[in-house]
Design a protein around this motif. Structure first.
Motif, PDB file in Angstrom:
ATOM      1  N   SER A   1     -47.485   2.921  76.402  1.00 34.89           N
ATOM      2  CA  SER A   1     -48.187   4.058  77.021  1.00 34.89           C
ATOM      3  C   SER A   1     -49.680   3.965  76.731  1.00 34.89           C
ATOM      4  O   SER A   1     -50.500   4.399  77.524  1.00 34.89           O
ATOM      5  CB  SER A   1     -47.673   5.374  76.454  1.00 34.89           C
TER       6      SER A   1
ATOM      7  N   ASN B   1     -34.052  -0.758  78.336  1.00 28.64           N
ATOM      8  CA  ASN B   1     -33.857   0.429  79.162  1.00 28.64           C
ATOM      9  C   ASN B   1     -32.642   0.395  80.063  1.00 28.64           C
ATOM     10  O   ASN B   1     -32.057   1.414  80.362  1.00 28.64           O
ATOM     11  CB  ASN B   1     -35.106   0.669  80.004  1.00 28.64           C
TER      12      ASN B   1
ATOM     13  N   ILE C   1     -48.693  -6.956  73.957  1.00 25.67           N
ATOM     14  CA  ILE C   1     -48.231  -8.342  73.776  1.00 25.67           C
ATOM     15  C   ILE C   1     -46.759  -8.528  74.164  1.00 25.67           C
ATOM     16  O   ILE C   1     -46.147  -9.537  73.862  1.00 25.67           O
ATOM     17  CB  ILE C   1     -48.430  -8.828  72.323  1.00 25.67           C
ATOM     18  N   HIS C   2     -46.171  -7.528  74.790  1.00 28.15           N
ATOM     19  CA  HIS C   2     -44.772  -7.683  75.221  1.00 28.15           C
ATOM     20  C   HIS C   2     -44.713  -8.680  76.375  1.00 28.15           C
ATOM     21  O   HIS C   2     -45.417  -8.502  77.369  1.00 28.15           O
ATOM     22  CB  HIS C   2     -44.199  -6.344  75.688  1.00 28.15           C
ATOM     23  N   ASP C   3     -43.871  -9.706  76.255  1.00 24.07           N
ATOM     24  CA  ASP C   3     -43.850 -10.678  77.356  1.00 24.07           C
ATOM     25  C   ASP C   3     -42.462 -11.130  77.787  1.00 24.07           C
ATOM     26  O   ASP C   3     -42.325 -11.992  78.642  1.00 24.07           O
ATOM     27  CB  ASP C   3     -44.725 -11.894  77.015  1.00 24.07           C
TER      28      ASP C   3
ATOM     29  N   SER D   1     -47.885  -6.552  83.810  1.00 23.10           N
ATOM     30  CA  SER D   1     -46.796  -6.010  83.011  1.00 23.10           C
ATOM     31  C   SER D   1     -47.383  -5.165  81.895  1.00 23.10           C
ATOM     32  O   SER D   1     -48.405  -5.520  81.308  1.00 23.10           O
ATOM     33  CB  SER D   1     -45.971  -7.166  82.430  1.00 23.10           C
TER      34      SER D   1
HETATM   35  C1  B12 Z   1     -38.934  -6.546  72.051  1.00 22.84           C
HETATM   36  C2  B12 Z   1     -39.897  -5.399  71.776  1.00 22.84           C
HETATM   37  C3  B12 Z   1     -41.030  -5.683  71.021  1.00 22.84           C
HETATM   38  C4  B12 Z   1     -41.387  -7.087  70.547  1.00 22.84           C
HETATM   39  C5  B12 Z   1     -42.052  -7.845  71.713  1.00 22.84           C
HETATM   40  C6  B12 Z   1     -41.755  -9.330  71.706  1.00 22.84           C
HETATM   41  C7  B12 Z   1     -42.227  -9.992  72.942  1.00 22.84           C
HETATM   42  N1  B12 Z   1     -42.536 -11.258  72.818  1.00 22.84           N
HETATM   43  O1  B12 Z   1     -42.323  -9.416  74.023  1.00 22.84           O
HETATM   44  C8  B12 Z   1     -42.383  -6.775  69.370  1.00 22.84           C
HETATM   45  C9  B12 Z   1     -41.588  -6.656  68.089  1.00 22.84           C
HETATM   46  C10 B12 Z   1     -43.507  -7.778  69.163  1.00 22.84           C
HETATM   47  C11 B12 Z   1     -42.866  -5.384  69.757  1.00 22.84           C
HETATM   48  C12 B12 Z   1     -44.053  -4.831  69.283  1.00 22.84           C
HETATM   49  C13 B12 Z   1     -44.432  -3.515  69.525  1.00 22.84           C
HETATM   50  N2  B12 Z   1     -43.745  -2.581  70.185  1.00 22.84           N
HETATM   51 CO1  B12 Z   1     -42.179  -2.970  71.201  1.00 22.84          CO
HETATM   52  N3  B12 Z   1     -40.452  -3.079  72.043  1.00 22.84           N
HETATM   53  C14 B12 Z   1     -39.644  -4.086  72.262  1.00 22.84           C
HETATM   54  C15 B12 Z   1     -38.357  -3.571  72.967  1.00 22.84           C
HETATM   55  C16 B12 Z   1     -37.263  -3.436  71.906  1.00 22.84           C
HETATM   56  C17 B12 Z   1     -37.810  -4.403  74.108  1.00 22.84           C
HETATM   57  C18 B12 Z   1     -38.811  -4.775  75.206  1.00 22.84           C
HETATM   58  C19 B12 Z   1     -38.229  -5.881  76.031  1.00 22.84           C
HETATM   59  O2  B12 Z   1     -38.635  -7.011  75.928  1.00 22.84           O
HETATM   60  N4  B12 Z   1     -37.221  -5.571  76.841  1.00 22.84           N
HETATM   61  C20 B12 Z   1     -36.493  -6.555  77.631  1.00 22.84           C
HETATM   62  C21 B12 Z   1     -37.227  -6.844  78.942  1.00 22.84           C
HETATM   63  C22 B12 Z   1     -36.433  -7.844  79.766  1.00 22.84           C
HETATM   64  O3  B12 Z   1     -37.321  -5.616  79.647  1.00 22.84           O
HETATM   65  P1  B12 Z   1     -38.695  -5.139  80.309  1.00 22.84           P
HETATM   66  O4  B12 Z   1     -39.841  -5.516  79.502  1.00 22.84           O
HETATM   67  O5  B12 Z   1     -38.524  -3.730  80.754  1.00 22.84           O
HETATM   68  O6  B12 Z   1     -38.753  -6.068  81.612  1.00 22.84           O
HETATM   69  C23 B12 Z   1     -37.880  -5.959  82.710  1.00 22.84           C
HETATM   70  C24 B12 Z   1     -38.533  -5.236  83.848  1.00 22.84           C
HETATM   71  O7  B12 Z   1     -39.316  -4.126  83.438  1.00 22.84           O
HETATM   72  C25 B12 Z   1     -39.302  -6.319  84.550  1.00 22.84           C
HETATM   73  N5  B12 Z   1     -40.734  -6.424  84.295  1.00 22.84           N
HETATM   74  C26 B12 Z   1     -41.444  -6.334  83.165  1.00 22.84           C
HETATM   75  N6  B12 Z   1     -42.736  -6.457  83.410  1.00 22.84           N
HETATM   76  C27 B12 Z   1     -42.882  -6.654  84.729  1.00 22.84           C
HETATM   77  C28 B12 Z   1     -44.003  -6.821  85.530  1.00 22.84           C
HETATM   78  C29 B12 Z   1     -43.842  -6.992  86.903  1.00 22.84           C
HETATM   79  C30 B12 Z   1     -45.029  -7.142  87.761  1.00 22.84           C
HETATM   80  C31 B12 Z   1     -42.542  -7.032  87.476  1.00 22.84           C
HETATM   81  C32 B12 Z   1     -42.362  -7.260  88.913  1.00 22.84           C
HETATM   82  C33 B12 Z   1     -41.430  -6.841  86.671  1.00 22.84           C
HETATM   83  C34 B12 Z   1     -41.607  -6.650  85.313  1.00 22.84           C
HETATM   84  O8  B12 Z   1     -38.670  -7.527  84.207  1.00 22.84           O
HETATM   85  C35 B12 Z   1     -37.679  -7.371  83.206  1.00 22.84           C
HETATM   86  C36 B12 Z   1     -36.310  -7.700  83.737  1.00 22.84           C
HETATM   87  O9  B12 Z   1     -35.874  -6.794  84.717  1.00 22.84           O
HETATM   88  C37 B12 Z   1     -38.859  -2.188  73.524  1.00 22.84           C
HETATM   89  C38 B12 Z   1     -37.749  -1.124  73.695  1.00 22.84           C
HETATM   90  C39 B12 Z   1     -37.425  -0.859  75.124  1.00 22.84           C
HETATM   91  N7  B12 Z   1     -36.729   0.201  75.325  1.00 22.84           N
HETATM   92  O10 B12 Z   1     -37.812  -1.573  76.019  1.00 22.84           O
HETATM   93  C40 B12 Z   1     -39.935  -1.798  72.471  1.00 22.84           C
HETATM   94  C41 B12 Z   1     -41.090  -0.914  72.915  1.00 22.84           C
HETATM   95  C42 B12 Z   1     -41.595  -1.326  74.277  1.00 22.84           C
HETATM   96  N8  B12 Z   1     -42.168  -1.188  71.872  1.00 22.84           N
HETATM   97  C43 B12 Z   1     -42.781  -0.152  71.543  1.00 22.84           C
HETATM   98  C44 B12 Z   1     -43.815  -0.139  70.562  1.00 22.84           C
HETATM   99  C45 B12 Z   1     -44.412   1.217  70.190  1.00 22.84           C
HETATM  100  C46 B12 Z   1     -44.258  -1.337  69.977  1.00 22.84           C
HETATM  101  C47 B12 Z   1     -45.362  -1.455  68.920  1.00 22.84           C
HETATM  102  C48 B12 Z   1     -46.610  -0.610  69.142  1.00 22.84           C
HETATM  103  C49 B12 Z   1     -44.843  -1.139  67.541  1.00 22.84           C
HETATM  104  C50 B12 Z   1     -43.399  -1.362  67.334  1.00 22.84           C
HETATM  105  N9  B12 Z   1     -42.567  -0.369  67.614  1.00 22.84           N
HETATM  106  O11 B12 Z   1     -43.016  -2.388  66.870  1.00 22.84           O
HETATM  107  C51 B12 Z   1     -45.706  -2.961  68.982  1.00 22.84           C
HETATM  108  C52 B12 Z   1     -46.875  -3.205  69.957  1.00 22.84           C
HETATM  109  C53 B12 Z   1     -47.395  -4.585  69.970  1.00 22.84           C
HETATM  110  C54 B12 Z   1     -48.372  -4.744  71.098  1.00 22.84           C
HETATM  111  N10 B12 Z   1     -49.662  -4.614  70.852  1.00 22.84           N
HETATM  112  O12 B12 Z   1     -47.977  -4.951  72.226  1.00 22.84           O
HETATM  113  C55 B12 Z   1     -42.322   1.095  72.266  1.00 22.84           C
HETATM  114  C56 B12 Z   1     -43.296   1.560  73.350  1.00 22.84           C
HETATM  115  C57 B12 Z   1     -43.372   3.078  73.383  1.00 22.84           C
HETATM  116  C58 B12 Z   1     -44.378   3.552  74.335  1.00 22.84           C
HETATM  117  N11 B12 Z   1     -43.964   4.518  75.136  1.00 22.84           N
HETATM  118  O13 B12 Z   1     -45.487   3.123  74.369  1.00 22.84           O
HETATM  119  C59 B12 Z   1     -40.889   0.656  72.767  1.00 22.84           C
HETATM  120  C60 B12 Z   1     -40.436   1.347  74.048  1.00 22.84           C
HETATM  121  C61 B12 Z   1     -39.925   0.954  71.604  1.00 22.84           C
HETATM  122  C62 B12 Z   1     -39.663   2.425  71.377  1.00 22.84           C
HETATM  123  N12 B12 Z   1     -38.434   2.820  71.363  1.00 22.84           N
HETATM  124  O14 B12 Z   1     -40.525   3.218  71.146  1.00 22.84           O
HETATM  125  N13 B12 Z   1     -41.979  -4.771  70.605  1.00 22.84           N
END
Ligand code: B12
Lengths: 208, 322
Positions: free
Chosen positions: A147, B164, A97-99, A143
């Protein structure tokens, strides 16, 4: 760099609005103004890549661009409006559900002229396939940040390949992915950065 | 020595029988799955939320020294903190160090405004947002000053300020607006002689000096998948911060066969992850982190439903035998 491009690059919202209004009043062609705005967005992207700008700045730039396009929209002729960079279906895979990253990427893709169908989060593979059929989009963006969801990514890619016999659809994955995940799922390309994703889509559609 | 003693010893760099172990969060569903397999018992009461005894047995079985208790209603309209007091008392009586986890000001505003709006607001009106953060921080500090429930030993301020690529906002913003908030919170806890840790996911290298300046006693997460290097953090800041973490949750998914890789940005750290890989990560972490104290073993993000119960068990058995 024109003053409008500079204003957008500096995220100076008010000045950018003023300049667009002024240009419209002075009889500039809306499409030329759009070009200046796009150049501004490119400059913002570069400043983000250099570490000068942060995520909030990127989000704000997309909003400013959107506002400017609203100002310009009435001036477009019908044939100009249709000039899109391409159609994209986008969603977060089933189980995830990450968006935040997805939404930012979509906003930016739209700034670059792509028509994006956003299917939201936790999207099952058949819904992606259905939407690709309906819209005739040639790019699928997936997206995933968990894992545990790599298998949904893989399933989605497989189902799309099954229906897309001619191999017209390109698949780009993003989020917390890497080369291995890309190989495992069979996607065409992977990115961890929205800006790079846009470049890839542009390359695929020959607009770069 | 019990968990309370061990965690205090780790924070204060005092001698101890071994390094403590603890998780930022353990969700009930995970506990239930784990205990079902362990005890072959299928009749745990529903809803699981109510089974405190099962939780305590779980913490003992894994050999954990601390329990993190979360605000049950962080968005509560009255702004009061809600904690299950009976849980806190029982955990304390069982000898566990009890951390209260409070959402920090950054996290609270993210939740209230929505992430993208909040980001936009900061880019547009940094000063106004900064002022809002200060106001909110007063409230949190007041809560801490008013006194925390009996049986609470420490606080973890949860402020996810990074992903990240680095911090969501410029380090200058964090220095100017978030640092005074953190200092305020840390000071009010100091008055009560309560240690305070900070939790943030993501790559926070650029703001580690600010975190130290805020006066935090410890730091939880240190996410390897986001490019955080535990060894470097310990070398530079281990004197000031007790480090809690940092096993990558990606190592704990699946059973090795069906999910044989982890995930991380374009970080070279990513490779095959299975049991031997997990064992290696655990051994390496401990060899590097445990000498001279100031370390609490655990995962980055806690134990969640969907993680492999076998791998988690394997990991904690390994730690116990080291
Ligand atoms: C915010 C967050 C949440 C929020 C999400 C809110 C929301 N509406 O998205 C909430 C609290 C709900 C949440 C829940 C969970 N989360 Co979370 N979350 C995060 C966190 C802190 C930040 C993610 C984020 O939004 N980053 C900011 C955005 C801008 O970055 P991004 O997603 O990488 O996107 C960039 C690029 O990748 C790109 N991009 C992304 N997708 C795509 C797709 C395409 C096609 C393209 C071109 C580009 C692109 O665009 C962005 C800008 O450059 C991460 C930590 C981290 N290190 O990322 C953990 C993280 C992702 N979560 C994690 C986990 C485990 C969970 C949960 C299972 C439990 C928990 N820890 O709370 C649940 C799962 C729920 C579910 N079923 O999905 C883990 C995943 C570990 C793994 N290896 O699987 C992380 C890494 C935290 C950790 N340190 O362990 N989470």
């Amino acid at each position: 760099m024109t003053s409008l491009t500079q204003a957008i690059s500096d995220l100076n919202e008010n000045l950018a609005m003023e300049l667009v209004k002024h240009r419209l009043e002075s009889g500039y062609k809306p499409l030329d103004i759009v070009e200046e705005c796009r150049n501004g967005m490119i400059a913002v992207g570069e400043r983000y890549s250099r570490g000068e700008y942060f995520l909030g700045d990127l989000v704000l730039s997309a909003e400013i661009f959107h506002e400017l396009m609203q100002l310009l929209a009435p001036g477009f002729r019908d044939d100009e409006v249709k000039k899109v960079s391409g159609r994209i279906v986008f969603g977060t895979v089933e189980g995830d559900i990450h968006d935040i990253g997805k939404n930012i990427t979509i906003a930016l893709l739209r700034c670059y002229g792509f028509e994006v169908y956003d299917l939201g989060v936790n999207v099952p593979s058949d819904k992606f396939v259905g939407c690709l059929k309906e819209t005739d989009a040639n790019i699928l963006c997936l997206s995933s940040l968990l894992s545990s969801c790599f298998d949904s990514l893989k399933r989605t890619v497989q189902q799309v390949r099954l229906f897309d016999k001619q191999g017209k659809i390109k698949i780009l994955i993003g989020g917390l992915v890497n080369e291995k995940v890309c190989e495992y799922t069979g996607a065409d390309y992977w990115v961890t950065d929205a800006r790079k994703g846009i470049t890839i889509c542009q390359q695929w559609n020959g607009v770069l | 020595m019990n968990g309370i003693g061990r965690v205090y010893a780790a924070i204060n760099r005092l001698p101890s029988d071994r390094f403590p172990r603890g998780e930022l969060v353990v969700d009930k569903q995970f506990i239930k799955e784990f205990m079902k397999k362990e005890t072959k018992r299928d009749n745990y009461p529903e809803p699981v939320e109510e089974d405190l005894e099962m939780e305590i047995e779980f913490y003992h079985r894994l050999g954990l020294d601390l329990v993190c208790v979360h605000d049950t209603e962080p968005m509560h309209h009255s702004g009061d903190l809600c904690f299950k007091l009976d849980y806190i008392r029982r955990f304390n009586a069982e000898g566990f160090f009890v951390f209260l986890v409070l959402n920090g000001v950054f996290q609270t505003l993210v939740n209230q405004a929505g992430f993208t709006n909040f980001m936009k607001n900061i880019a547009r009106w940094p000063q106004q947002v900064g002022e809002e953060l200060q106001k909110l921080s007063q409230k949190i500090s007041e809560h801490i000053r008013k006194g925390l429930p009996d049986g609470v030993h420490g606080i973890i301020i949860a402020d996810d300020i990074a992903f990240n690529r680095g911090t969501y906002v410029a380090p200058e913003f964090i220095q100017k607006y978030l640092l005074p908030c953190w200092q305020n919170q840390v000071n009010s806890a100091r008055e009560q002689r309560i240690p305070v840790f900070l939790h943030s996911d993501g790559n926070i290298n650029a703001v580690l000096p600010i975190i130290v300046e805020a006066g935090f006693d410890g730091l939880q997460c240190i996410e390897p998948a986001a490019g955080m290097n535990f060894k470097e953090v310990k070398q530079k800041y281990g004197k000031y911060l007790c480090l809690m973490g940092n096993i990558d949750p990606a190592l704990l998914y699946g059973n090795g066969a069906n999910n044989s890789f982890g995930c991380a940005s374009d970080d070279p750290h990513v490779q095959k992850h299975n049991f031997p890989e997990l064992a290696r990560a655990v051994n390496e972490l401990i060899a590097m982190a445990a000498p001279d104290g100031g370390f609490i073993f655990g995962t980055c993000s806690g134990l969640h439903a969907g993680l492999s119960t076998e791998k988690v068990k394997f990991m904690y058995e390994l730690v116990r035998n080291i």
